[in-house]
Motif scaffolding. Sequence first.
Motif, PDB file in Angstrom:
ATOM      1  N   GLY A  93      34.097  50.174  39.247  1.00 44.91           N
ATOM      2  CA  GLY A  93      35.278  50.086  38.439  1.00 44.91           C
ATOM      3  C   GLY A  93      36.214  49.092  38.831  1.00 44.91           C
ATOM      4  O   GLY A  93      37.442  49.229  38.546  1.00 44.91           O
ATOM      5  N   PHE A  94      35.955  48.279  39.804  1.00 42.59           N
ATOM      6  CA  PHE A  94      36.859  47.460  40.489  1.00 42.59           C
ATOM      7  C   PHE A  94      36.119  46.117  40.965  1.00 42.59           C
ATOM      8  O   PHE A  94      34.877  46.272  41.647  1.00 42.59           O
ATOM      9  N   GLN A  95      36.788  45.312  41.242  1.00 40.59           N
ATOM     10  CA  GLN A  95      36.385  44.081  42.118  1.00 40.59           C
ATOM     11  C   GLN A  95      37.322  43.864  43.164  1.00 40.59           C
ATOM     12  O   GLN A  95      37.112  44.231  44.280  1.00 40.59           O
ATOM     13  N   CYS A  96      38.453  43.102  42.802  1.00 38.65           N
ATOM     14  CA  CYS A  96      39.619  42.805  44.019  1.00 38.65           C
ATOM     15  C   CYS A  96      40.109  44.204  44.364  1.00 38.65           C
ATOM     16  O   CYS A  96      40.793  44.217  45.297  1.00 38.65           O
ATOM     17  N   GLY A  97      40.463  45.050  43.498  1.00 41.88           N
ATOM     18  CA  GLY A  97      41.137  46.358  43.499  1.00 41.88           C
ATOM     19  C   GLY A  97      42.756  46.357  43.363  1.00 41.88           C
ATOM     20  O   GLY A  97      43.112  47.338  43.276  1.00 41.88           O
ATOM     21  N   TYR A  98      43.002  45.277  42.855  1.00 43.16           N
ATOM     22  CA  TYR A  98      44.499  45.156  42.777  1.00 43.16           C
ATOM     23  C   TYR A  98      45.139  46.111  41.604  1.00 43.16           C
ATOM     24  O   TYR A  98      46.108  46.758  41.610  1.00 43.16           O
ATOM     25  N   CYS A  99      44.093  46.055  40.537  1.00 42.01           N
ATOM     26  CA  CYS A  99      44.752  47.311  39.324  1.00 42.01           C
ATOM     27  C   CYS A  99      44.477  48.481  39.700  1.00 42.01           C
ATOM     28  O   CYS A  99      44.935  49.536  38.930  1.00 42.01           O
ATOM     29  N   THR A 100      43.546  48.695  40.384  1.00 39.95           N
ATOM     30  CA  THR A 100      42.912  50.155  40.748  1.00 39.95           C
ATOM     31  C   THR A 100      43.669  51.215  40.957  1.00 39.95           C
ATOM     32  O   THR A 100      43.599  52.404  40.112  1.00 39.95           O
ATOM     33  N   LEU A 146      45.758  46.490  32.622  1.00 40.07           N
ATOM     34  CA  LEU A 146      44.936  45.247  32.661  1.00 40.07           C
ATOM     35  C   LEU A 146      44.368  44.907  33.770  1.00 40.07           C
ATOM     36  O   LEU A 146      44.949  45.520  35.021  1.00 40.07           O
ATOM     37  N   CYS A 147      42.967  44.428  33.979  1.00 33.76           N
ATOM     38  CA  CYS A 147      42.167  44.117  35.092  1.00 33.76           C
ATOM     39  C   CYS A 147      41.994  42.689  34.767  1.00 33.76           C
ATOM     40  O   CYS A 147      41.137  42.516  33.832  1.00 33.76           O
ATOM     41  N   ARG A 148      42.547  41.757  35.671  1.00 32.76           N
ATOM     42  CA  ARG A 148      42.220  40.166  35.624  1.00 32.76           C
ATOM     43  C   ARG A 148      40.754  40.149  36.158  1.00 32.76           C
ATOM     44  O   ARG A 148      40.221  38.834  35.827  1.00 32.76           O
ATOM     45  N   CYS A 149      40.210  41.104  36.944  1.00 33.28           N
ATOM     46  CA  CYS A 149      38.929  40.770  37.524  1.00 33.28           C
ATOM     47  C   CYS A 149      37.668  41.029  36.036  1.00 33.28           C
ATOM     48  O   CYS A 149      36.555  40.653  36.312  1.00 33.28           O
ATOM     49  N   GLY A 150      38.329  41.688  35.039  1.00 36.96           N
ATOM     50  CA  GLY A 150      37.251  41.792  33.980  1.00 36.96           C
ATOM     51  C   GLY A 150      36.587  43.185  34.281  1.00 36.96           C
ATOM     52  O   GLY A 150      35.381  43.011  33.821  1.00 36.96           O
TER      53      GLY A 150
HETATM   54 FE1  FES Z   1      40.834  42.941  40.050  1.00 34.54          FE
HETATM   55 FE2  FES Z   1      41.085  44.913  38.348  1.00 34.54          FE
HETATM   56  S1  FES Z   1      39.704  44.881  40.040  1.00 34.54           S
HETATM   57  S2  FES Z   1      42.437  43.154  38.818  1.00 34.54           S
END
Ligand code: FES
Length: 168
Positions: A93-100, A146-150
Motif C-alpha cells: 500500500g505504499f512506495q515512498c510512504g509520504y502519503c501513508t 492522493l498518492c504520487r507514487c500511484g
Molecule cells: Fe509515495 Fe503515496 S506512497 S506518495
Amino acid sequence: MRFSVNGASIEIDVDPRTSLLDLLRDHLGLTGSKKGCNQGACGACTVLADGQRINSCLALAVQYQDRDITTIEGLGELDALAPLQQAFIEHDGFQCGYCTPGQICSAVAMDEELRRGLPSHVTQDLGADAIEPNRDELRERMSGNLCRCGAHNGIIDAIKSVFGEAAR
Ligand code: FES
Ligand code: FES
C-alpha cells in the motif's frame, strides 16, 4: 493553549495563527502527519479530531483545543502495528510512504462514516443504515488522499482487507 493529542494533555505557548499541522510537526515533534500541499488538496496531513478526519493544514490549532486529536503516532506502535498499518505492508500500500499516515488516518474515519450510513457520490441506497464497503465506495471515499507514487490499488486492497465487506 491546551491540547489533547494521542491521549496526552499538552499545554504549550504558540502563535494563535499556527495551523494544527504545524503544531503537531514543528512544536510537538509528531512528524508522522505530512505537509504535502499545505492547501487542502492532497490529504497527506489528515488527522482525526474526535474520530472525524480533517486536513490539519487547513485547521487553526487554536480551534481544536477541546477536541481529541489522534495522529498516526496514536494508532499503533512500532512493535504493535494497528491492523490497517500491517495491511498496508502486506498489500504493498505504499512506495515512498509520504502519503501513508494520511491514508491510514483517513481510512479509519471512513470506516466509521460507512457504519453510520453517511452516503457518498456513488452510494446507491441513500436510506441505508450502514453502507456496504464495496470497492467503488472505498475508492470514492479515499479520493481526497492522493498518492504520487500511484500505490492506489494496493491502498484500496489494504483498506478492503480490514474494512471491506469480507472483513465484516
Ligand atoms: Fe509515495 Fe503515496 S506512497 S506518495
Ligand atoms: Fe494538507 Fe495537502 S498538506 S491537504
